[in-house]
Design an enzyme around this catalytic site. Structure first.
Site, PDB file in Angstrom:
ATOM      1  N   ARG A  60      16.942 -11.256  -1.494  1.00  0.00           N
ATOM      2  CA  ARG A  60      15.770 -11.709  -1.865  1.00  0.00           C
ATOM      3  C   ARG A  60      14.514 -11.226  -0.901  1.00  0.00           C
ATOM      4  NH1 ARG A  60      16.633 -15.405  -5.980  1.00  0.00           N
ATOM      5  NH2 ARG A  60      18.519 -16.734  -5.606  1.00  0.00           N
ATOM      6  N   ASP A 120      17.782 -11.727  -6.420  1.00  0.00           N
ATOM      7  CA  ASP A 120      18.974 -11.659  -5.501  1.00  0.00           C
ATOM      8  C   ASP A 120      20.142 -11.232  -6.262  1.00  0.00           C
ATOM      9  OD1 ASP A 120      19.454 -13.845  -7.315  1.00  0.00           O
ATOM     10  OD2 ASP A 120      21.104 -14.260  -6.257  1.00  0.00           O
ATOM     11  N   VAL A 136      18.410  -5.666 -10.665  1.00  0.00           N
ATOM     12  CA  VAL A 136      17.638  -5.247  -9.420  1.00  0.00           C
ATOM     13  C   VAL A 136      17.560  -6.540  -8.446  1.00  0.00           C
ATOM     14  CG1 VAL A 136      16.423  -3.635 -10.770  1.00  0.00           C
ATOM     15  CG2 VAL A 136      15.681  -6.093 -10.942  1.00  0.00           C
ATOM     16  N   LYS A 153      13.238  -6.096 -18.646  1.00  0.00           N
ATOM     17  CA  LYS A 153      14.250  -5.260 -19.340  1.00  0.00           C
ATOM     18  C   LYS A 153      14.190  -5.235 -20.583  1.00  0.00           C
ATOM     19  CE  LYS A 153      17.659  -6.246 -15.791  1.00  0.00           C
ATOM     20  NZ  LYS A 153      19.031  -6.776 -15.374  1.00  0.00           N
ATOM     21  N   GLU A 164       7.373 -15.422 -13.662  1.00  0.00           N
ATOM     22  CA  GLU A 164       8.786 -15.264 -13.912  1.00  0.00           C
ATOM     23  C   GLU A 164       8.797 -14.028 -12.742  1.00  0.00           C
ATOM     24  OE1 GLU A 164      11.721 -15.672 -14.225  1.00  0.00           O
ATOM     25  OE2 GLU A 164      12.529 -16.710 -15.913  1.00  0.00           O
ATOM     26  N   ASP A 165      10.321 -13.756 -12.435  1.00  0.00           N
ATOM     27  CA  ASP A 165      10.584 -12.601 -11.910  1.00  0.00           C
ATOM     28  C   ASP A 165      10.980 -11.487 -12.687  1.00  0.00           C
ATOM     29  OD1 ASP A 165      13.013 -13.898 -12.375  1.00  0.00           O
ATOM     30  OD2 ASP A 165      13.998 -13.409 -10.531  1.00  0.00           O
ATOM     31  N   LYS A 207      14.619 -19.604  -8.388  1.00  0.00           N
ATOM     32  CA  LYS A 207      13.919 -19.132  -7.218  1.00  0.00           C
ATOM     33  C   LYS A 207      13.418 -17.801  -7.257  1.00  0.00           C
ATOM     34  CE  LYS A 207      17.985 -21.191  -4.748  1.00  0.00           C
ATOM     35  NZ  LYS A 207      19.290 -20.784  -3.656  1.00  0.00           N
ATOM     36  N   GLY A 208      13.661 -17.067  -8.294  1.00  0.00           N
ATOM     37  CA  GLY A 208      13.215 -15.717  -8.094  1.00  0.00           C
ATOM     38  C   GLY A 208      12.116 -15.268  -7.978  1.00  0.00           C
ATOM     39  N   ASP A 211      15.200 -10.679 -19.137  1.00  0.00           N
ATOM     40  CA  ASP A 211      16.153  -9.771 -19.502  1.00  0.00           C
ATOM     41  C   ASP A 211      16.396  -9.935 -20.804  1.00  0.00           C
ATOM     42  OD1 ASP A 211      18.668  -8.391 -19.604  1.00  0.00           O
ATOM     43  OD2 ASP A 211      19.721  -9.510 -18.313  1.00  0.00           O
TER      44      ASP A 211
END
Ligand code: 5GP
Length: 179
Positions: free
Chosen positions: A163, A157, A151, A129, A97-98, A41-42, A101
């Protein structure tokens, strides 16, 4: 509960999103519809803002994966929850993408989307990241590099909270451990 401290404010995010949109629009000029694949969802807020700033023809698709459950600790395992619905064969695809990582999720997504035989696949992530990378995966368009902290906001979230914060904030380590 008080709001998370600000890491990247709203103005800085919107400025950077505009810059990314200009670059993507230049790179894909005269290449036909660009298929933006938002990762649920990000990415939903980033995708909404980025897609509206593009000056090229574009189509929106979504894909959903599950990697972290509801907490903040990586399980390393990625699972496909929902594939793209439209036909992306022979089309130029940009994964939106949000945050990247370890890179496992993005690598998995590229594999899934490659099986649809698109003309090309590139990747765009609002946040990266960089110090946490475990997998060698190229991010073609990066908004901001962040450190190894959790974050939230602007789509991201913590346990489904935060969010819709208009900025990127950080969750204190105490909150991560104790819920
Ligand atoms: P990776 O597979 O690259 O380790 O993880 C990617 C996914 O982990 C992201 O799409 C996101 O769902 C989640 N993730 C990693 N770090 C953060 C973070 O700091 N905040 C939030 N909200 N999600 C994160």
């Amino acid at each position: 509960m008080s709001n998370p401290p600000v890491l990247i404010d709203e103005a800085a995010i919107l400025k950077r999103v505009g810059e990314l949109a200009d670059q993507i629009s230049d790179d894909y000029a005269d290449k036909g519809d660009l298929v933006l694949v938002g990762v649920l969802k990000g990415s939903f807020i980033f995708l909404a803002d980025l897609s509206r700033r593009l000056s090229i023809p574009r189509i929106i698709e979504f894909i959903a994966v599950s990697s972290y459950g509801t907490g903040s600790v990586s399980s390393g395992a990625v699972r496909l929850v929902m594939d793209v619905r439209g036909n992306i064969e022979n089309r130029h695809v940009l994964i939106v993408e949000d945050i990247v990582d370890t890179g496992h999720t993005l690598k998995y997504l590229i594999g899934i989307l490659e099986s649809h035989r698109p003309a090309s696949i590139r990747t765009c992530s609002l946040l990266h990241k960089a110090e946490s990378a475990e997998v060698d995966v190229k991010i073609d368009y990066v908004g901001f590099s962040v450190g190894d902290e959790w974050v939230v906001g602007y789509g991201l979230d913590f346990g489904e909270q935060d969010r819709t914060l208009p900025y990127i904030g950080t969750v204190a380590p105490d909150d991560r451990n104790g819920g």
